[in-house]
Design an enzyme around this catalytic site. Structure first.
Site: not given
Ligand code: HEM
Ligand SMILES: *[C@@H]1O[C@H](CO)[C@@H](O)[C@H](O)[C@H]1NC(C)=O
Length: 518
Positions: A69, A93, A169, A217, A351
């Protein structure tokens, strides 16, 4: 077997919502036919061995996804319950590529006995972004929560990027830190002993330094890789996930020495310096960069002469010039002197770059090094048609000997590791012919430290070029060369990686109708 299987499906269709009866075990049914009670989902929370979540009436086993993730372990907040309230908050998301990832982990539907209006009750969660600052409306927003916004091209033309237009970022929320002086930085020495400094202590005790440095970035220009090659997981940045500022703070090496690290002869097992941000982000750099007297790593408290804005790390951030910006940890709260890299997602997984053949589902994470210094990069930020009479007497017309209608191009070039940009080549015709751009004032010489002679060119060089409109055809291209003669790849395919990191192939900009020969 096949017949039994179909019969089971039919039985389910006829008898729904009662659980199917013909299968020996529910595990043998396809996910669409498996039914799970809500109570059972709740048990697969963060304390369990396998993590389940639901969305609508579908249940997902996300255990294998957790280490992949991009957002790290914060995902476990949702384990055992609904994704929806979190995805409403973490707006990153709300797009198809994320929904597609989730579908790979579909294991069952929620038992209809637990549904209200076709959905399971989702519950409420507190919004950790509620105290995020208000941002400049000129920034181009890629995601709101966390805030990821790039600098518009028009603002990339000044040598120092205006502070409020500097790209943002954020990986998570902006922590609520409002008192600069009393903010505490804990340094954990190699033997586990801790030394604490407030920001006021740092200012009082250590000499102040300023350096002018570019931060970029690792996803800058990712959208170009996606367009030219294949889909990438991540924010689709254009040319604006980069910016230059003058940073002021104290030298990290001075603080480490004061805390008790022997800079001349550090313990041989010390290999890395881990940084922890107040919101939970973490990353590390090699110890040699941190203690190098020419490394210029700062603990910075100001940006362009003002206190750091909240989005850029108020009240204290690390500034690791020449390294990918992900190592310049914001809202710094802890430093750990260590024999290993930070264990965070952003150090051990996210990264990194893998080969073009490696798919997002099964990378061997440990096979690639974490990105630190960055490769040579350049981009076109402006293309302007200029009439012959407007060009007369201009410096550009003299340099290029132009007397006719022309196209003026502008942009930036930057290399990591303190490597100096020595040349920028422009092509007006898809790369058939080339000319040299004029490199603007050498910013590397402007900072209090950092110079091309000792490999401390920490800032970008901006450039301009002009070509006769009659020579323009197809696409403009730009490529830069650094002082180690590193060059940019001409296309994206050879350096394609599924996360779209370090996208640095030649930047190509289509010639618009206005720029073509009339
Ligand atoms: C199965 C469930 C989930 C999937 C498939 C998923 C998938 C993803 C993906 C593909 C990204 C990258 C998006 C991008 O950079 O464009 C992402 C980023 C992120 N996700 Fe999830 N996510 C899930 C659940 C969650 C949950 C439940 C949370 C928070 C409680 C969360 C918090 C975050 C955060 C904070 C980022 C940003 C990270 C960054 O900026 O580097 N995610 N997620
Ligand atoms: C979390 O799961 C454990 C079993 O894995 C269970 O005992 C506990 O009650 C669950 N917690 C919640 C809040 O459902």
């Amino acid at each position: 077997m096949g017949i039994v299987f179909i019969a089971a499906g039919l039985a389910y269709g006829l008898l729904a919502p009662a659980p199917p009866v013909l299968a020996e075990s529910p595990d043998e049914l396809p996910p669409n036919q498996r039914l799970i009670r809500l109570d059972e989902i709740h048990e697969h929370n963060r304390t369990a061995d396998t993590y389940w979540v639901f969305r609508g009436d579908k249940v997902y086993d996300i255990t294998d996804w957790v280490p992949n993730h991009p957002g790290g372990e914060v995902i476990l907040r949702a384990a055992g319950g609904s994704l929806e309230p979190y995805w409403n908050i973490f707006t990153i998301h709300q797009k198809q590529e994320v929904y597609d990832v989730l579908e790979q982990y579909f294991i069952a539907r929620i038992d209809p006995r637990d549904l209200v209006d076709g959905k399971a009750p989702t519950g409420q969660v507190e919004d950790p972004f509620k105290n995020d600052p208000i941002r400049d409306s000129a920034l181009i927003q890629h995601s709101e929560r966390p805030c990821n916004s790039e600098t518009p091209e028009s603002e990339l033309r000044s040598y120092i990027t205006p502070t409020e237009k500097f790209y943002v970022r954020n990986h998570l929320w902006v922590p609520d830190l409002h008192e600069a002086d009393s903010h505490r930085l804990t340094i954990e020495l190699f033997d586990g002993e801790e030394v604490v400094y407030t920001v006021a202590d740092l200012r009082k005790k250590f000499k102040e330094y300023s350096i002018t440095a570019t931060l970029q970035c690792s996803g800058n220009r990712r959208s170009h890789m996606t367009q030219a090659s294949r889909p990438t997981v991540g924010l689709q940045w254009g040319v604006g996930a980069i910016g230059t500022a003058t940073w002021t703070g104290v030298r990290l090496r001075d603080v480490l020495a004061d805390a008790g690290l022997d800079l001349q002869d550090p313990d041989e097992d010390i290999k890395h310096l881990k940084f922890v941000g107040a919101e939970a982000y973490g990353a590390s750099i090699p110890i040699d960069k941190a203690i190098d007297r020419h490394g210029d790593v700062l603990l910075a408290f100001s940006m362009n002469g003002q206190p750091l804005p909240r989005d850029h790390g108020f009240p204290l951030r690390v500034l690791v010039p020449g390294h990918v910006a992900a190592r310049s940890v914001k809202w710094l709260s802890k430093i750990v002197i260590s024999d290993e890299e930070s264990t965070s997602q952003w150090q051990r997984r996210d990264y990194k770059c893998f080969g073009p053949n490696v798919r997002a589902s099964h990378p061997d994470w440990d096979s690639a090094p974490a990105i630190q210094e960055t490769p040579v990069q350049s981009a076109i930020t402006s293309v302007r048609r200029v009439q012959a009479d407007q060009l007369l007497d201009s410096a550009l017309a003299r340099v290029y000997g132009l007397e006719e209608d022309s196209v003026v191009l502008e942009g930036y070039a930057f290399a990591g590791g303190g490597r100096h940009i020595v040349r920028v080549d422009i092509s007006p015709d898809r790369g058939h012919t080339w000319l040299q751009a004029q490199l603007q004032e050498d910013g590397a010489k402007m900072g209090a430290s950092g110079s091309p002679d000792d490999h401390r060119a920490w800032a970008w060089r901006q450039w301009r070029a002009a070509v006769p409109a009659t020579q323009v055809s197809g696409k403009f291209c730009v490529k830069a060369t650094d002082d180690s003669y590193n060059v940019q790849p001409d296309t994206f395919e050879p350096t394609y990686n599924f996360r779209g990191n370090l996208a640095n192939a030649w930047h190509r900009v289509p010639v618009s109708r206005d720029d073509r020969p009339s």
